[in-house]
Design a protein around this motif. Sequence first.
Motif, PDB file in Angstrom:
ATOM      1  N   SER A  19       0.104  -2.050  -9.588  1.00  0.00           N
ATOM      2  CA  SER A  19       0.159  -0.726  -8.974  1.00  0.00           C
ATOM      3  C   SER A  19       0.947  -0.810  -7.670  1.00  0.00           C
ATOM      4  O   SER A  19       0.473  -1.423  -6.702  1.00  0.00           O
ATOM      5  CB  SER A  19      -1.254  -0.216  -8.683  1.00  0.00           C
ATOM      6  N   PRO A  20       2.109  -0.201  -7.627  1.00  0.00           N
ATOM      7  CA  PRO A  20       2.888  -0.235  -6.384  1.00  0.00           C
ATOM      8  C   PRO A  20       2.131   0.383  -5.200  1.00  0.00           C
ATOM      9  O   PRO A  20       2.286  -0.069  -4.061  1.00  0.00           O
ATOM     10  CB  PRO A  20       4.130   0.589  -6.710  1.00  0.00           C
ATOM     11  N   ILE A  21       1.288   1.366  -5.478  1.00  0.00           N
ATOM     12  CA  ILE A  21       0.516   1.995  -4.402  1.00  0.00           C
ATOM     13  C   ILE A  21      -0.503   1.012  -3.847  1.00  0.00           C
ATOM     14  O   ILE A  21      -0.623   0.841  -2.626  1.00  0.00           O
ATOM     15  CB  ILE A  21      -0.156   3.296  -4.895  1.00  0.00           C
ATOM     16  N   MET A  22      -1.238   0.345  -4.733  1.00  0.00           N
ATOM     17  CA  MET A  22      -2.232  -0.632  -4.290  1.00  0.00           C
ATOM     18  C   MET A  22      -1.558  -1.819  -3.607  1.00  0.00           C
ATOM     19  O   MET A  22      -2.028  -2.284  -2.556  1.00  0.00           O
ATOM     20  CB  MET A  22      -3.061  -1.109  -5.485  1.00  0.00           C
ATOM     21  N   ASP A  23      -0.461  -2.305  -4.164  1.00  0.00           N
ATOM     22  CA  ASP A  23       0.276  -3.407  -3.538  1.00  0.00           C
ATOM     23  C   ASP A  23       0.737  -3.014  -2.136  1.00  0.00           C
ATOM     24  O   ASP A  23       0.569  -3.780  -1.179  1.00  0.00           O
ATOM     25  CB  ASP A  23       1.484  -3.811  -4.381  1.00  0.00           C
ATOM     26  N   GLY A  24       1.286  -1.826  -2.016  1.00  0.00           N
ATOM     27  CA  GLY A  24       1.756  -1.352  -0.707  1.00  0.00           C
ATOM     28  C   GLY A  24       0.615  -1.227   0.291  1.00  0.00           C
ATOM     29  O   GLY A  24       0.763  -1.595   1.463  1.00  0.00           O
ATOM     30  N   PHE A  25      -0.529  -0.722  -0.174  1.00  0.00           N
ATOM     31  CA  PHE A  25      -1.688  -0.588   0.704  1.00  0.00           C
ATOM     32  C   PHE A  25      -2.166  -1.958   1.182  1.00  0.00           C
ATOM     33  O   PHE A  25      -2.475  -2.141   2.367  1.00  0.00           O
ATOM     34  CB  PHE A  25      -2.823   0.162  -0.008  1.00  0.00           C
ATOM     35  N   MET A  26      -2.242  -2.919   0.280  1.00  0.00           N
ATOM     36  CA  MET A  26      -2.714  -4.257   0.654  1.00  0.00           C
ATOM     37  C   MET A  26      -1.743  -4.951   1.603  1.00  0.00           C
ATOM     38  O   MET A  26      -2.159  -5.628   2.545  1.00  0.00           O
ATOM     39  CB  MET A  26      -2.945  -5.122  -0.595  1.00  0.00           C
ATOM     40  N   ILE A  27      -0.463  -4.777   1.377  1.00  0.00           N
ATOM     41  CA  ILE A  27       0.528  -5.353   2.290  1.00  0.00           C
ATOM     42  C   ILE A  27       0.399  -4.707   3.663  1.00  0.00           C
ATOM     43  O   ILE A  27       0.377  -5.396   4.694  1.00  0.00           O
ATOM     44  CB  ILE A  27       1.959  -5.179   1.723  1.00  0.00           C
ATOM     45  N   LEU A  28       0.292  -3.385   3.697  1.00  0.00           N
ATOM     46  CA  LEU A  28       0.142  -2.669   4.960  1.00  0.00           C
ATOM     47  C   LEU A  28      -1.133  -3.092   5.682  1.00  0.00           C
ATOM     48  O   LEU A  28      -1.116  -3.358   6.894  1.00  0.00           O
ATOM     49  CB  LEU A  28       0.134  -1.157   4.710  1.00  0.00           C
ATOM     50  N   LEU A  29      -2.226  -3.169   4.964  1.00  0.00           N
ATOM     51  CA  LEU A  29      -3.495  -3.578   5.553  1.00  0.00           C
ATOM     52  C   LEU A  29      -3.403  -4.984   6.124  1.00  0.00           C
ATOM     53  O   LEU A  29      -3.889  -5.258   7.231  1.00  0.00           O
ATOM     54  CB  LEU A  29      -4.609  -3.509   4.502  1.00  0.00           C
TER      55      LEU A  29
END
Length: 183
Positions: A19-29
């Motif tokens: 999930s690009p959204i979940m990946d992006g959220f985890m990277i941001l976090l």
Amino acid sequence: MYGLDDLATRTLNHLSGHSPIMDGFMILLSEVGIPLMVALVVAQWWVRTSREHTRHVLVSSGLTFLLGLALNQVILLFVHRMRPYDAGLTHLLVAPNPDYSFPSDHATASFAIAAAFLVHRFYRRGLAFLIVAFLIAFSRVYIGIHYLTDVIGGATTGLLAAYLVRKFYREGNWLDQRLTRIG
């Protein structure tokens, strides 16, 4: 133990990439979680209720943060653990890190802040910080930068630092009076 750690790390890391959204959220976090927590601690300096006690907790939180990271540096003198992506165990969502893997500074810093609030009985704030700390620790395994035991080790260092600061940095002592009156 290593087999279980490898399996848990691989399982958590294999949640990524779907999930690009979940990946992006985890990277941001992973990237902004610690600075955000520090900013939220600093922002509390100007609260009006229980000002001196709150400021004592905030100073304790900062000392816990620093002590936890200092303890990690001592550990790194003796433990040189390779990153899981270097061992071919995880796929990496961010740029590689040249440092050793154990313990996780991100887990140490975030759990140190949460624990500092909890040991001073600031339960609501401490619980909120603890939730963020768990998410940050999870994100470090999810993005492939740490083993699960790296973040457990980091969390343990943060908790130990909170205990030591609580034990040795007393509210109302000469240094505390000087620091809590700043600003």
